[in-house]
Design an enzyme around this catalytic site. Structure first.
Site, mmCIF file in Angstrom:
data_model
loop_
_atom_site.group_PDB
_atom_site.id
_atom_site.type_symbol
_atom_site.label_atom_id
_atom_site.label_comp_id
_atom_site.label_asym_id
_atom_site.label_seq_id
_atom_site.Cartn_x
_atom_site.Cartn_y
_atom_site.Cartn_z
ATOM 1 C CG MET A 65 27.993 65.452 -3.690
ATOM 2 S SD MET A 65 28.801 66.625 -2.578
ATOM 3 C CE MET A 65 28.355 68.183 -3.335
ATOM 4 N NE ARG A 66 19.047 62.088 -3.534
ATOM 5 C CZ ARG A 66 19.605 60.890 -3.508
ATOM 6 N NH1 ARG A 66 20.002 60.386 -2.357
ATOM 7 N NH2 ARG A 66 19.772 60.195 -4.613
ATOM 8 C CB ALA A 67 22.558 67.002 2.121
#
Length: 709
Positions: A281-283
């Protein structure tokens, strides 16, 4: 760290020609540090370092608590600051934002800070010396050639960048301090890649390349010469542009708090990240922060599709990488299609008109004649990257009926690179007698797989890695020694044992030990090192005649993948026809090795002795450049030598007797001559059959565990 002297002039940021995408990425991070930093990838000589060093001058000055080594903000001092507490009214002083540079040869204590253990042992006081993370707080931390840093240093600085805090836990003393900074790293992909999990920790990435426009190149040289002749005068000519840009960045920072991220825009971000199949989910989070920063930068108060597009172009390319041989890339036409997709609009209101979409169109579609309120997508921009082609081509054919790497038990069709039945008189074992087939196409490589562990015997002292045993700065403690210079890791037990017998002579009367300098002992740590893995690959006609080259290339690709994971340098020597050549000089870029291997044609005679002599020359030269890095020679051949005499082969092998060697035996079929085994004995190394190279059997796993123990 002292502030940079005012008399020193850096090249102005606004004077850099081109590089608009890179400038945008740096500015977005200056507007919002939550964007996560920038990784700048590009060839040498593309002004990467120049533009980063110019960035700090554009950042707003910072107010700090006077005398605080950790740059605490007077408006909100860090309650856990090691130099605190600062009180209710600590006062304030203003200084420029700092640019702290982390050199490639830095140690862990230089990065995070360290306890002065010498004073702790001899004076009985706890003394902490701040590192570069403290110096970079509320400024910029610049890491040139970040791909050449040791992995544990990259882990430390990326963790600090993500948490905003530096933790130092060692020798029963715990220190923490704030470390919020803008992280900028540069790298040349030719010198090796970052691991994918580390690549993901950088918020944005930009590919830079030198312009091919003669006019633009001439302007770059013209400005640089003017700067070198009169740095102060050149900086003065650009001062107005620099001040305007700095003021705009400061205004965007203030405006960022008011920027709104509508739910529709958030849905678009999530849909784009899902469609490009990025991990985690960092993107999504980085793209959202970058889009908000872009909205503030352009003067808006709400995130639009264009903000998302600009953010995705910077935040997603390096997160799409699946194979270490893949280059980061993003198909911008696919991105435009996704952002214009009406299905990305919010779900219709259940209380609204039945059958009407969010834009009033039937069946949830957008009215073709209606304007898109979030339309504003810009056209193609510079520095765009195209998707990398599939790095896993179809496996090459192999007649070996045994299952395993490169063989599936079937008799496939001839490979594109195999010699045709006609085209020169065939020699023994299907090998052509001349060089008439040297121009044939290259065979396709098989799919890579996990290989068994190949190591260099003994205990080395090379660069930290994951292949062979070595004395390294990190790892398990295996002993102690008398220190040489500053002590990096004292061995406390050995130090106490050295001091204990002398306590009465030194007049000890109370608790505690009386220590002297000559009592100190330093810990010796054992870990793993990276090696120079030099591949010597037989590309002669005998390899292609048996339809083996596809499997051989797949095996070497697998070894290259293993070298990437173990942080090795690699080189590639090939031999065929009448000569041997250095196809790839020793480098950390396994991507370059894979590219050279895939394009390698086959055919001609087998000058095995020439290949070994060329390898000896390469290793001799590399030993002068990097004497601490031990080599591992991997010879991939069936052992046939049809060019040169047996005496030539023995003489060439004698040049490599002091090098750890592995011969990958590519001979196949029911009748085997065992020539590769004889070559391994000449080299004093080990012979491994091609089908035994994979680390798939229980026996190999047990053997690897015992070696690692």
């Amino acid at each position: 760290m002292p502030d940079r002297p005012a008399a020193r002039h850096h090249y102005p940021f606004t004077a850099v020609v081109g590089l608009d995408t890179l400038k945008l990425a740096l500015i977005l991070n200056a507007v919002s540090p939550r964007t996560g930093g920038v990784l700048i990838r590009g060839e040498k000589g593309t002004a990467k370092s120049t533009i980063v060093r110019a960035l700090a001058a554009l950042l707003p000055p910072v107010a700090v608590v006077p005398g605080c080594r950790f740059s605490c903000d007077p408006a909100a001092p860090d309650p856990g600051c090691p130099d605190g507490p600062h009180g209710d009214d600590p006062g304030a002083s203003v200084r420029p934002a700092r640019l702290a540079e982390l050199p490639v040869g830095a140690t862990e204590d230089r990065l995070t800070g360290s306890l002065d253990l010498e004073r702790a042992l001899t004076e009985g006081v706890k003394a902490f010396e701040p590192g570069l993370l403290a110096a970079a707080h509320r400024g910029v931390l610049y890491v040139d050639e970040v791909n050449l840093l040791h992995d544990h240093l990259v882990d430390l600085l990326l963790d600090a960048a993500a948490l905003g805090t530096c933790y130092v836990e060692r020798d029963a003393v715990s220190v923490r301090h704030a470390a919020r900074f803008m992280l900028v790293g540069t790298m040349n992909p030719e010198e090796g890649e970052l691991r994918p999990q580390l690549l993901d920790r950088f918020g944005l990435t930009v590919e830079v390349a030198a312009s091919r426009d003669p006019g633009e190149r001439a302007e770059v040289v013209r400005r640089r010469l003017a700067f070198e002749d009169d740095p102060e005068g050149f900086a003065a000519r650009w001062a107005a542009e620099e001040n305007d840009l700095a003021a705009r960045i400061a205004a965007a920072r203030d405006r960022l708090r008011a920027v709104e991220l509508p739910d529709a825009a958030l849905r678009r971000i999530s849909a784009v990240c899902a469609a490009f199949d990025v991990d985690g989910m960092r993107a999504d989070l980085i793209t959202a922060h970058a889009a908000m920063a872009h909205a503030a930068w352009r003067g808006g108060t709400q995130v639009t599709a264009d903000d998302i597009r600009q953010a995705a172009r910077l935040a997603l390319p390096h997160r799409r990488r699946r194979d270490p041989f893949d280059a980061p890339g993003l198909d911008e036409s696919e991105l435009d299609t996704l952002l214009q997709d009406p299905d990305l609009d919010p779900e219709p209101d259940p209380d609204g008109p039945a059958g009407r979409g969010p834009d009033g169109g039937p069946d949830g579609g957008r009215d073709p004649g209606a304007a898109d309120p979030e339309d504003g997508l810009s056209g193609g921009s510079d520095d765009g990257t195209e998707p990398h082609p599939d790095s896993g081509p179809d496996a090459g054919p192999d007649l070996d009926p045994s299952p395993g790497p490169g063989g599936n038990g079937r008799t496939p069709e001839p490979a594109p690179g195999d010699p045709a039945p006609a085209g020169g008189q065939a020699g023994r074992h299907g090998e052509t007698t001349g060089d008439q087939d040297l121009g044939q196409r290259a065979a396709q490589a098989g799919e890579p797989y996990r290989v068994r562990a190949l190591t260099v015997p003994g205990l080395g002292a090379g660069a930290p890695g994951r292949r062979s045993r070595a004395r390294t700065p990190s790892g398990r403690v295996s002993g102690f020694r008398l220190p040489e210079g500053r002590i990096a890791a004292p061995h406390l037990t050995a130090t106490l044992r050295a001091a204990a017998p002398h306590q009465r002579a030194r007049g000890r009367t109370g608790p505690g030990l009386v220590l002297r300098r000559d009592d100190l002992r330093e810990a010796v740590r054992e870990g793993r090192e990276g090696n120079l893995v030099l591949f010597v690959v037989d590309a002669s006609g005998s390899m292609a005649a048996r339809r083996r080259m596809g499997a051989v290339k797949g095996a070497v690709l697998s070894l290259l993948l293993d070298a990437y994971q173990r942080r090795d340098k690699i080189g590639l020597v090939t031999f065929r026809g009448t000569r041997a050549e250095l196809a790839l000089p020793p480098t950390s870029s396994v991507e370059a090795g894979a590219a050279r291997l895939r394009a390698l044609p086959t055919g001609g005679r087998t000058p095995l002795a020439a290949g070994l002599r060329r390898a000896a020359d390469v290793l001799r030269a590399e030993r002068l450049r990097d004497p601490a890095r031990r080599p591992l020679l991997v010879v991939v051949t069936d052992g046939r030598a049809t060019a040169g005499s047996p005496a030539d082969l023995r003489g060439a092998a004698a040049l490599l007797r002091d090098v750890a060697a592995v011969v990958v035996d590519c001979e196949s079929g029911p009748v085997r001559l065992g020539l590769a085994g004889g070559l391994a004995r000449l080299l004093g190394g080990e012979a491994v059959r091609l089908e035994e190279l994979a680390a798939g059997s229980l026996r190999d796993l047990v053997r690897e565990r015992r070696k690692a123990a």
